[in-house]
Design an enzyme around this catalytic site. Sequence first.
Site, short mmCIF file in Angstrom:
data_model
loop_
_atom_site.label_atom_id
_atom_site.label_comp_id
_atom_site.label_asym_id
_atom_site.label_seq_id
_atom_site.Cartn_x
_atom_site.Cartn_y
_atom_site.Cartn_z
N ASP A 175 0.87 -1.16 0.00
CA ASP A 175 0.00 0.00 0.00
C ASP A 175 0.92 1.22 0.00
O ASP A 175 2.11 1.13 0.31
CB ASP A 175 -0.96 -0.01 1.21
CG ASP A 175 -2.16 0.91 0.96
OD1 ASP A 175 -2.08 1.77 0.05
OD2 ASP A 175 -3.18 0.79 1.66
C1 BGC Z 1 -5.09 3.30 0.14
C2 BGC Z 1 -5.14 2.39 -1.08
C3 BGC Z 1 -4.88 3.17 -2.33
C4 BGC Z 1 -3.53 3.88 -2.18
C5 BGC Z 1 -3.18 4.73 -3.39
C6 BGC Z 1 -3.83 4.13 0.17
O1 BGC Z 1 -3.85 5.10 1.18
O2 BGC Z 1 -5.19 2.55 1.33
O3 BGC Z 1 -6.39 1.75 -1.16
O4 BGC Z 1 -4.91 2.33 -3.45
O5 BGC Z 1 -3.58 4.75 -1.06
O6 BGC Z 1 -4.00 5.84 -3.44
#
Ligand code: BGC
Length: 816
Positions: free
Chosen positions: A227
């Site tokens: 993530d």
């Molecule tokens: C979220 C993800 C997301 C990523 C990119 C993170 O903070 O948990 O679901 O894909 O950011 O935006």
Amino acid sequence: MNDDVDDDMIDRLIDKLSPAQKVRLLTGATTWRTAAEPDIGLRQIVLSDGPAGVRGEGWDERLTSTLLPSASALGALWDEELLTDLGRLLATEAVRKGVDVVLAPTLNLHRSPLGGRHFECFSEDPELAGRTGAALIRGVQAHGIAATAKHFVANDSETDRLTVDVRVGERVLREVYLAPFEAAVEAGVWLVMAAYNSVNGTTMTASRLLGDVLKDAWGFDGVAVSDWAAVRTAEEPARAALDLAMPGPHSPWAESLADAVAGGRVPEKSVDDKVRRLLRLAHRVGALGPGSPGRPPATPVRDPRTLLRRAVAAGCVLVRNADEVLPLDPAALSTVAVIGAHAATPRVQGGGSAGVHPSGVVTPLDGIRTRLRGRARVLHLPGPSLGLPPAPVDADRCTDPRSGAPGVLVRLLDEQGRELHAEHRLSGRQLEPTLVPGAHTVEISALLRPGNAGEWTLGVGGFGRMTLSLDERVLLQGDFPCRIDDPAVVHVTPPLHTVRATLLSKRPVRLVARRELADGTGRATVLAAAPPEEDPQAALATAVDAARKADAAVVFVGTTEHSETEGHDRTGLSLGGRQDELVRAVAAANPRTIVVVNSGGPVELPWREEVGALLLTWFPGQEAGGGIADVLFGRVEPGGRLPTTWAASLADAPVTDTRPAGGRLDYAEGLHIGYRAWLRSGRTPAYWFGHGLGYTTWEYESVDAPARVPAGSPFTVRVGVRNTGPRPGREVVQVYLARPDSAVERPERWFAGYAAVRAEPGGTATAEVVVPARALRYWSQADGVWRTETGTYRLMAGRSAGDLRGETPLTVTEAP
Ligand code: BGC
């Protein structure tokens, strides 16, 4: 599917790379791109959020996206064909936007109704979540676009999500929280995203679950991506089978993985394996130069709006329809009162990184007006204000002070206040200003046409030093340091600081928000404004009066992106504002009151027995209005079934906690989440998992299962149903299992499969429900293997977890 990867060819490419070249590939080149390597013909791979649309690189309100219904609405479909079509629509959007990887679907579970990203997840049940996700993944990837199963694993709530340590037993992990990811791997998903949180003491980017379970036990051959900014150290994640650190170019891997490999602390062969997976992904999406077969021509969805409108209606869940108030007959109506702010300003998506800029929203009010045009009068009364923070200014009420065009002016200034860059934009919410060297301050200015005089609420949002001025007068000034780590809050939904100002006339005023671009203050800047509020008592009285005089009242209530958003859990389930009071007053004035609920997850509906009909629409996406009108006026029946049990009140719900204690969140309920928890507690919810009414009625006539089933084999249950109502319909036949004399702990009953059938009035149909072998197995914690108990089970068929209509015994024998 473009999945015939030639690993020998990939290994030959890896042999051409130096250790430094290999390591460089393992961190993103930018926020949304992986690194290219011209020596082997590798181009950058573009990733994008997701999940309800494909935003593309960056947050620019001018680059619009097709907005699907929220994941909770997709969980309500129980229709894998439609889900696959929606996956194809995501792929079509990805191709249009030059995106290779969609960061969807979210496969975490609805463990607590307070989960801030509940709207972004499918269900409380692992089997339904897995089947829903798998169908969507197949639809996306069939067109050479990669899907990403996220967030692996136990990221089921938001409080302290970067650091929380979820304590959960191995059996519960395997049977409940890992199960949807296993289904995604079986469906061939090309990426899995490791979550921010820890599980049993280890942060997920360094968890053994990536290696032992995801890759070794399930045979996942794709990329385990972090993530965003979830990699905090170089060596543990590298050894633990994480493949790609995002975003870049800075990450602990970019800084020190090469040294760790040179020093022998991370084996080179594990780096090779990561590169192999990345190149396999590149090959699959057509990013590996001439050697790569290229993306198969995507069959674009020709008419996305029609597909989405169908999906909205198919996901709407009718939970109550007393005296068959619905469907409304347009020919029998002369006046309809449409009440509530959500009718004209629906919430079409939840907040956070999932957000996209829809290409146009059909509101429920538009949908109803279109359907009743030339037939009946439609009155809209918004009712009392919802008391929300002001919304970002937009092109409806503001103009760019320089060009006069609808929208705002965004400028970048140097330290002396000289203009370095200026552009016309459409929104007062700017999440990624075009950065230019020497930029010190971002400024958003707008000429606001007040429309009516009175007390306005004005706001500026972001972190760091900011000012807000009105006609050159500084109204608000301050330094608002950022003490939050969560990227979704820092960069996407920063706090808003507000001030009231009395605007004396309709004369346009000039609003200016300025924010200094200092390190650690995030990217977002917001200029917001809200008009004076009408007296709430008067607004209520006008709405009730209109309802009394109308043939039917349709009341729209709901939540907002402020309460349902990434980065925060909800603090309660009530609708907020005076919405409950509004519904009660309207229902008392008109017995034909239909309430339409516009929320991503469960809300309390304390008046639910007092209204005629109650329709749940989730966050329905851009075609909200057409789909909802189709259901209200009976063009189609509401197709959805609840993917999650709804409590009458938060106090009743058996599992709610999202707040870690001492940094830990204990999943103490074990296997018993959702309807399983309700069954164990002996309490009755407002609406059970699986519940949902159509416009006809059904009788269950027979349930037939094989008398004996060998352990480890799937089997088919045949359920005979009869349409006993006046209209054709679709019935979602659900099968549940129970094992009263089990030697191991079991849920009181658990969902095992479903099939949908259609029948004309008076007609019969047989639902053939395939029960997968996994429905009978349990994870033996002592032995670390799956086992299936032989002996007798109860097999039940019905309309929801709480409405079973037939039963038959099932004997499971030793595997042959
Ligand atoms: C979220 C993800 C997301 C990523 C990119 C993170 O903070 O948990 O679901 O894909 O950011 O935006």
